[in-house]
Scaffold this motif. Structure first.
Motif, PDB file in Angstrom:
ATOM      1  N   ALA A  41      99.318 -15.061  60.773  1.00 16.70           N
ATOM      2  CA  ALA A  41      98.059 -15.809  60.743  1.00 16.70           C
ATOM      3  C   ALA A  41      96.891 -14.943  60.294  1.00 16.70           C
ATOM      4  O   ALA A  41      95.967 -15.427  59.624  1.00 16.70           O
ATOM      5  CB  ALA A  41      97.783 -16.407  62.119  1.00 16.70           C
ATOM      6  N   VAL A  42      96.901 -13.651  60.651  1.00 19.10           N
ATOM      7  CA  VAL A  42      95.804 -12.757  60.250  1.00 19.10           C
ATOM      8  C   VAL A  42      95.755 -12.634  58.729  1.00 19.10           C
ATOM      9  O   VAL A  42      94.685 -12.674  58.117  1.00 19.10           O
ATOM     10  CB  VAL A  42      95.963 -11.371  60.905  1.00 19.10           C
ATOM     11  CG1 VAL A  42      94.841 -10.439  60.460  1.00 19.10           C
ATOM     12  CG2 VAL A  42      95.982 -11.488  62.419  1.00 19.10           C
ATOM     13  N   ALA A  43      96.932 -12.494  58.088  1.00 22.79           N
ATOM     14  CA  ALA A  43      96.981 -12.391  56.627  1.00 22.79           C
ATOM     15  C   ALA A  43      96.514 -13.687  55.980  1.00 22.79           C
ATOM     16  O   ALA A  43      95.800 -13.671  54.963  1.00 22.79           O
ATOM     17  CB  ALA A  43      98.403 -12.054  56.187  1.00 22.79           C
ATOM     18  N   ILE A  44      96.913 -14.810  56.550  1.00 19.51           N
ATOM     19  CA  ILE A  44      96.507 -16.105  55.994  1.00 19.51           C
ATOM     20  C   ILE A  44      94.999 -16.284  56.086  1.00 19.51           C
ATOM     21  O   ILE A  44      94.345 -16.740  55.144  1.00 19.51           O
ATOM     22  CB  ILE A  44      97.254 -17.238  56.733  1.00 19.51           C
ATOM     23  CG1 ILE A  44      98.751 -17.171  56.398  1.00 19.51           C
ATOM     24  CG2 ILE A  44      96.682 -18.604  56.367  1.00 19.51           C
ATOM     25  CD1 ILE A  44      99.616 -18.057  57.262  1.00 19.51           C
ATOM     26  N   THR A  45      94.427 -15.885  57.228  1.00 16.25           N
ATOM     27  CA  THR A  45      92.973 -15.976  57.401  1.00 16.25           C
ATOM     28  C   THR A  45      92.247 -15.063  56.422  1.00 16.25           C
ATOM     29  O   THR A  45      91.242 -15.444  55.816  1.00 16.25           O
ATOM     30  CB  THR A  45      92.582 -15.615  58.843  1.00 16.25           C
ATOM     31  OG1 THR A  45      93.244 -16.505  59.739  1.00 16.25           O
ATOM     32  CG2 THR A  45      91.079 -15.708  59.045  1.00 16.25           C
ATOM     33  N   LEU A  46      92.746 -13.831  56.266  1.00 16.37           N
ATOM     34  CA  LEU A  46      92.129 -12.872  55.347  1.00 16.37           C
ATOM     35  C   LEU A  46      92.142 -13.414  53.925  1.00 16.37           C
ATOM     36  O   LEU A  46      91.161 -13.286  53.181  1.00 16.37           O
ATOM     37  CB  LEU A  46      92.858 -11.533  55.413  1.00 16.37           C
ATOM     38  CG  LEU A  46      92.383 -10.438  54.456  1.00 16.37           C
ATOM     39  CD1 LEU A  46      90.963  -9.990  54.810  1.00 16.37           C
ATOM     40  CD2 LEU A  46      93.334  -9.233  54.494  1.00 16.37           C
ATOM     41  N   ALA A  47      93.254 -14.041  53.533  1.00 13.77           N
ATOM     42  CA  ALA A  47      93.387 -14.546  52.170  1.00 13.77           C
ATOM     43  C   ALA A  47      92.587 -15.827  51.950  1.00 13.77           C
ATOM     44  O   ALA A  47      92.263 -16.172  50.805  1.00 13.77           O
ATOM     45  CB  ALA A  47      94.855 -14.807  51.856  1.00 13.77           C
ATOM     46  N   GLY A  48      92.287 -16.545  53.036  1.00 11.95           N
ATOM     47  CA  GLY A  48      91.564 -17.805  52.888  1.00 11.95           C
ATOM     48  C   GLY A  48      92.413 -18.895  52.276  1.00 11.95           C
ATOM     49  O   GLY A  48      91.903 -19.800  51.607  1.00 11.95           O
ATOM     50  N   LEU A  49      93.734 -18.807  52.486  1.00 14.26           N
ATOM     51  CA  LEU A  49      94.663 -19.797  51.954  1.00 14.26           C
ATOM     52  C   LEU A  49      95.456 -20.424  53.093  1.00 14.26           C
ATOM     53  O   LEU A  49      95.580 -19.833  54.167  1.00 14.26           O
ATOM     54  CB  LEU A  49      95.646 -19.132  50.981  1.00 14.26           C
ATOM     55  CG  LEU A  49      95.066 -18.495  49.708  1.00 14.26           C
ATOM     56  CD1 LEU A  49      96.153 -17.723  48.979  1.00 14.26           C
ATOM     57  CD2 LEU A  49      94.482 -19.569  48.793  1.00 14.26           C
ATOM     58  N   ASN A  50      96.025 -21.600  52.854  1.00 16.31           N
ATOM     59  CA  ASN A  50      96.947 -22.122  53.852  1.00 16.31           C
ATOM     60  C   ASN A  50      98.335 -21.540  53.598  1.00 16.31           C
ATOM     61  O   ASN A  50      98.613 -20.970  52.535  1.00 16.31           O
ATOM     62  CB  ASN A  50      96.978 -23.658  53.833  1.00 16.31           C
ATOM     63  CG  ASN A  50      97.352 -24.213  52.461  1.00 16.31           C
ATOM     64  OD1 ASN A  50      98.217 -23.687  51.774  1.00 16.31           O
ATOM     65  ND2 ASN A  50      96.688 -25.290  52.060  1.00 16.31           N
ATOM     66  N   ARG A  51      99.213 -21.682  54.584  1.00 11.12           N
ATOM     67  CA  ARG A  51     100.535 -21.067  54.489  1.00 11.12           C
ATOM     68  C   ARG A  51     101.320 -21.588  53.291  1.00 11.12           C
ATOM     69  O   ARG A  51     102.017 -20.815  52.611  1.00 11.12           O
ATOM     70  CB  ARG A  51     101.316 -21.330  55.781  1.00 11.12           C
ATOM     71  CG  ARG A  51     102.728 -20.755  55.781  1.00 11.12           C
ATOM     72  CD  ARG A  51     103.419 -20.977  57.111  1.00 11.12           C
ATOM     73  NE  ARG A  51     102.763 -20.213  58.153  1.00 11.12           N
ATOM     74  CZ  ARG A  51     103.010 -18.918  58.397  1.00 11.12           C
ATOM     75  NH1 ARG A  51     103.897 -18.270  57.656  1.00 11.12           N
ATOM     76  NH2 ARG A  51     102.381 -18.287  59.347  1.00 11.12           N
ATOM     77  N   GLU A  52     101.208 -22.884  53.008  1.00  7.12           N
ATOM     78  CA  GLU A  52     101.971 -23.466  51.907  1.00  7.12           C
ATOM     79  C   GLU A  52     101.607 -22.829  50.564  1.00  7.12           C
ATOM     80  O   GLU A  52     102.471 -22.606  49.719  1.00  7.12           O
ATOM     81  CB  GLU A  52     101.731 -24.981  51.843  1.00  7.12           C
ATOM     82  CG  GLU A  52     102.369 -25.773  52.964  1.00  7.12           C
ATOM     83  CD  GLU A  52     101.692 -25.534  54.309  1.00  7.12           C
ATOM     84  OE1 GLU A  52     100.486 -25.159  54.318  1.00  7.12           O
ATOM     85  OE2 GLU A  52     102.346 -25.713  55.356  1.00  7.12           O
ATOM     86  N   ARG A  53     100.329 -22.538  50.365  1.00  6.72           N
ATOM     87  CA  ARG A  53      99.906 -21.913  49.097  1.00  6.72           C
ATOM     88  C   ARG A  53     100.292 -20.445  49.038  1.00  6.72           C
ATOM     89  O   ARG A  53     100.602 -19.912  47.971  1.00  6.72           O
ATOM     90  CB  ARG A  53      98.396 -22.044  48.921  1.00  6.72           C
ATOM     91  CG  ARG A  53      97.931 -23.432  48.495  1.00  6.72           C
ATOM     92  CD  ARG A  53      96.500 -23.366  48.013  1.00  6.72           C
ATOM     93  NE  ARG A  53      96.352 -22.480  46.861  1.00  6.72           N
ATOM     94  CZ  ARG A  53      95.185 -22.059  46.389  1.00  6.72           C
ATOM     95  NH1 ARG A  53      94.061 -22.440  46.982  1.00  6.72           N
ATOM     96  NH2 ARG A  53      95.126 -21.264  45.343  1.00  6.72           N
TER      97      ARG A  53
END
Length: 401
Positions: A71-83
């Motif tokens: 979740a931390v990486a997803i938040t940092l990237a500003g993307l949802n998991r699917e993308r």
């Protein structure tokens, strides 16, 4: 000697975390590679390990595509998991910042992912990214480990990134405090020296006012005194301005002899006011080096201040520079208290200090600057007899003096 950043020490517990995650994800990558279903309980265990990590964690396959992230990486990237899942790391790097606008964008695939997939363990590399939507710079410390099967085959790579933006800002503020302390030491002496200059002018003006009808030749003597005092005052102000000027990343050809002379003059009021301190200079013409003049001036000045502070009961300060093979050698030597052997290994460590109120960033910052120029700094010390710091800087390509 490598620069030992305090931020790199933050990665010690991170490496232990990474080991446990890597072990768990060998199973994940192997099973996905063989298209075998993963036991739900095992999948929950792996997901729990990933999500419990405070750092951003990304797992890639041998093709450099992301197969999982916490979740931390997803938040940092500003993307949802699917993308994010299935995105190549080269696309991810472009998403995290514009490489044309800022060369310091995370170039994951070549320098980090490529090396990890080739079997190299990458530790604590600094990167700056500008993730959308804000584009605000984020400073990261990135590590990468290859993920191997039981027979040693590389199945993918684990990338762990820690956001150290706040820590880096704190470190910069402490460095500013250390710089301001050095400025305070210099300014106290300069104020006394400048006051003497003003007194010379005032006395000469007073004499001229008392005898306005003196012959021109006699008046010239006092006018010359005023002119020389004004020149000395202007030199003092110029040196202070140069010292206060912040260093930049822009390097140019630098005359080490001139910069070292500036440092000696900046500290002159300090060593002239110190009781029992004799100063010897052996400053010789040297080939030019590539560097930042303001940074080097601060390094030399701080070393001289340190030496003076090491001689509270008087002693001898020796400052010099000369050509040495393919380098320029600068030395600052004192006959002060010396450095205890048990402390010698720590003096270049950030935040280590024996001075009351010190920040411990003077020598570590100096080492960082000099290493960045391809040079180095070392010292020899004997308790009760004194210390010598030696700096070696590579000559500029043209070797001009």
């Amino acid at each position: 000697m490598a620069f030992d950043s305090p931020i790199s020490h933050q990665l010690c517990p991170l490496i232990l975390w990474a080991a446990s995650v890597a072990f768990a994800n060998v199973t994940l990558v192997e099973r996905r590679g063989r298209r075998e279903p993963l036991d739900p309980r095992r999948q929950i265990e792996i997901r729990t390990v990933l999500e419990s990590m405070p750092e951003a964690v990304v797992i890639v396959n041998t093709e450099g595509c992301i197969i999982d992230a916490n979740a931390v990486a997803i938040t940092l990237a500003g993307l949802n998991r699917e993308r994010l899942i299935g995105m190549s790391m080269s696309s991810f790097a472009r998403h995290m910042g514009d490489a044309e606008a800022d060369r310091n964008v995370v170039p994951f695939q070549k320098p980090i992912i490529g090396r990890a997939l080739a079997g190299e363990v990458v530790h604590g590399e600094r990167r700056v990214v500008k993730p959308p939507p804000t584009g605000t710079p984020v400073q990261l410390v990135v590590s990468a480990n290859p993920i191997r099967s039981e027979n040693g085959e590389i199945l993918g790579a684990l990338v762990v990134a820690r956001d150290v933006t706040e820590l880096a800002h704190l470190q910069q503020r402490l460095a500013d405090i250390d710089r301001h302390q050095a400025i305070g030491h210099v300014a106290a002496g300069i104020a006394h020296d400048f006051n003497n200059t003003l007194q010379t002018i005032a006395q000469a003006v007073a004499v001229l006012q008392l005898s306005p009808d003196r012959p021109l030749e006699e008046r010239k003597v006092f006018l010359n005194m005023i002119e020389n005092a004004v020149r000395r005052g202007a030199e003092v102000i110029s040196r202070i301005r140069d010292y206060l000027r912040s260093g930049t990343n822009a390097n140019s050809d630098v005359d080490v002899k001139s910069v070292l002379e500036d440092a000696v003059e900046l500290t002159r009021p300090m060593w002239q006011a110190a009781q029992g301190v004799a100063v010897e200079t052996n400053i010789n013409p040297t080939p030019r080096i590539r560097g930042n003049q303001a940074d080097l001036r601060r390094v030399f000045t701080n070393l001289i201040i340190n030496s003076l502070q090491a001689m509270p009961n008087g002693g001898k300060l020796i400052v010099g520079c000369d050509e040495s093979d393919r380098s320029v050698h600068v030395w600052v030597r004192d006959t002060g208290q010396g450095i205890a052997p048990e402390l010698a290994k720590q003096i270049f460590n950030p935040y280590f200090t024996t001075k009351p109120g010190g920040t411990g960033l003077g020598l570590s910052g100096a080492q960082k600057i000099l290493l960045g120029l391809g040079g180095n700094i070392s010292f020899q010390s004997e308790p009760g007899k004194g210390t010598q710091f030696d700096i070696y800087l590579p000559k500029a390509a043209d070797g001009k003096q």
